[in-house]
Scaffold this active site. Structure first.
Site, mmCIF file in Angstrom:
data_model
loop_
_atom_site.group_PDB
_atom_site.id
_atom_site.type_symbol
_atom_site.label_atom_id
_atom_site.label_comp_id
_atom_site.label_asym_id
_atom_site.label_seq_id
_atom_site.Cartn_x
_atom_site.Cartn_y
_atom_site.Cartn_z
ATOM 1 N N GLY A 26 1.110 -0.957 -0.219
ATOM 2 C CA GLY A 26 -0.049 -0.495 -0.257
ATOM 3 C C GLY A 26 0.619 1.217 0.370
ATOM 4 O O GLY A 26 1.593 0.930 -0.051
ATOM 5 N N ASN A 27 -0.063 2.380 -0.168
ATOM 6 C CA ASN A 27 0.754 3.466 -0.337
ATOM 7 C C ASN A 27 -0.102 4.621 0.140
ATOM 8 O O ASN A 27 -1.834 4.509 0.198
ATOM 9 C CB ASN A 27 1.948 3.756 -1.673
ATOM 10 C CG ASN A 27 1.409 3.706 -2.841
ATOM 11 O OD1 ASN A 27 0.412 3.546 -3.069
ATOM 12 N ND2 ASN A 27 1.829 2.018 -2.826
ATOM 13 N N SER A 43 9.107 3.595 0.222
ATOM 14 C CA SER A 43 9.376 1.927 -0.987
ATOM 15 C C SER A 43 9.063 1.143 0.049
ATOM 16 O O SER A 43 10.373 0.744 0.687
ATOM 17 C CB SER A 43 9.763 1.985 -1.871
ATOM 18 O OG SER A 43 9.990 0.839 -2.962
ATOM 19 N N GLY A 44 8.564 -0.055 0.799
ATOM 20 C CA GLY A 44 9.076 -1.383 1.270
ATOM 21 C C GLY A 44 9.286 -1.058 2.710
ATOM 22 O O GLY A 44 9.905 -1.215 2.833
ATOM 23 N N SER A 72 7.500 5.752 -2.292
ATOM 24 C CA SER A 72 6.791 4.158 -2.908
ATOM 25 C C SER A 72 7.063 3.872 -4.823
ATOM 26 O O SER A 72 7.215 5.358 -5.791
ATOM 27 C CB SER A 72 5.712 4.365 -2.600
ATOM 28 O OG SER A 72 4.469 3.388 -3.989
ATOM 29 N N GLU A 74 4.655 2.961 -6.196
ATOM 30 C CA GLU A 74 3.296 3.300 -7.395
ATOM 31 C C GLU A 74 3.390 5.344 -7.229
ATOM 32 O O GLU A 74 2.392 5.780 -7.152
ATOM 33 C CB GLU A 74 2.708 2.879 -6.669
ATOM 34 C CG GLU A 74 2.444 1.837 -6.836
ATOM 35 C CD GLU A 74 1.659 0.548 -6.512
ATOM 36 O OE1 GLU A 74 0.739 0.270 -6.637
ATOM 37 O OE2 GLU A 74 1.801 0.898 -4.879
ATOM 38 N N HIS A 93 -4.348 4.150 -1.403
ATOM 39 C CA HIS A 93 -4.720 2.842 -2.027
ATOM 40 C C HIS A 93 -4.135 1.499 -0.872
ATOM 41 O O HIS A 93 -2.598 1.931 -0.683
ATOM 42 C CB HIS A 93 -2.382 3.132 -3.369
ATOM 43 C CG HIS A 93 -2.520 1.685 -4.558
ATOM 44 N ND1 HIS A 93 -3.582 0.833 -4.078
ATOM 45 C CD2 HIS A 93 -1.478 0.688 -3.803
ATOM 46 C CE1 HIS A 93 -3.080 -0.408 -4.982
ATOM 47 N NE2 HIS A 93 -1.642 0.125 -4.360
ATOM 48 N N HIS A 95 -4.502 -2.975 -0.234
ATOM 49 C CA HIS A 95 -4.407 -3.922 -0.892
ATOM 50 C C HIS A 95 -4.884 -4.641 0.642
ATOM 51 O O HIS A 95 -5.267 -5.961 0.809
ATOM 52 C CB HIS A 95 -3.320 -4.649 -0.376
ATOM 53 C CG HIS A 95 -1.963 -3.920 -1.836
ATOM 54 N ND1 HIS A 95 -0.738 -4.634 -1.987
ATOM 55 C CD2 HIS A 95 -2.091 -2.910 -2.329
ATOM 56 C CE1 HIS A 95 -0.065 -4.363 -2.695
ATOM 57 N NE2 HIS A 95 -1.003 -3.155 -2.746
HETATM 58 ZN ZN LIG Z 1 -0.290 -1.767 -4.632
#
Ligand SMILES: [Zn+2]
Length: 205
Positions: A26-27, A43-44, A72, A74, A93, A95
């Site tokens: 997610g982000n 990111s991550g 991210s 995304e 965003h 999941h």
């Molecule tokens: Zn995603």
């Protein structure tokens, strides 16, 4: 800028605690409407330990300004949404599992609950699968959403947009709650009468 970053950390941690995504998935992003700066989660990176300085800041032209970490994957999706929609200042965003299950079945989430009806004003639509990490996924999501603030990205997750990150989070939480309750009801029967009784787009959340 600090306030913006702090808000992103706060909402990302809240979504993680609420079970809207496993692990570091997610982000989340927020835009300052005055400067046009956009703050995006890295990111991550674990939401449990994320701090303001881990959040990456972009300027209105999409150039990275500040942040200790890689933004991210995304980010292009977020930046495209802000570019195309000046009325939007928050993007979530996640999941979310129940929403994702509905996406896999290509079953739009109907406004089964008052909160969902209030926020969405109809079904939560589904955008066809496409690889993530591009800005096209943001453009396509906006197209499918139309005037609604949420969409399920097939085989991927949920995307919500709003005038603030707080509101985008509330909508993402309502979508997942609606998907979960809809799933539970479907174990017994299709709850179509419920749909008729809820005035779409009206009522209190
Ligand atoms: Zn995603």
């Amino acid at each position: 800028m600090e306030e913006l970053r702090h808000k992103v950390v706060e909402i990302a941690a809240r979504a993680s605690r609420a079970g809207l995504m496993p692990g570091t998935m997610g982000n989340f992003s927020a835009r300052d409407s005055e400067t046009g700066y956009v703050a995006i989660t890295p990111s991550g990176y674990s939401y449990d330990v994320m701090k303001s300085q881990d959040v990456v800041v972009f300027n209105a032209e999409g150039k990275m300004l500040d942040g200790d970490r890689k933004p991210s994957f995304e980010s292009p999706m977020h930046l495209r949404i802000y570019r195309d929609r000046p009325d939007i200042n928050g993007v979530v965003h996640a999941h979310s599992p129940y929403s994702n299950a509905m996406g896999l079945l290509r079953r739009e989430i109907p406004p089964v609950l008052l909160t969902l009806a209030h926020f969405i004003g109809g079904n939560v639509p589904i955008a066809d699968y496409e690889p993530s990490g591009t800005e096209d996924i943001g453009a396509h999501a906006l197209e499918v959403m139309g005037d609604r603030p949420a969409v399920i990205l097939e085989k991927h997750g949920v995307l919500t947009i709003a005038s603030s990150l707080d509101l985008a989070y509330e909508i993402a939480a309502a979508v997942e709650d609606g998907a979960r309750v809809y799933h539970l009801a479907l174990q017994i029967a299709r709850p179509k009468d419920v749909l008729k009784e809820i005035p779409q787009g009206k009522g209190r959340a």
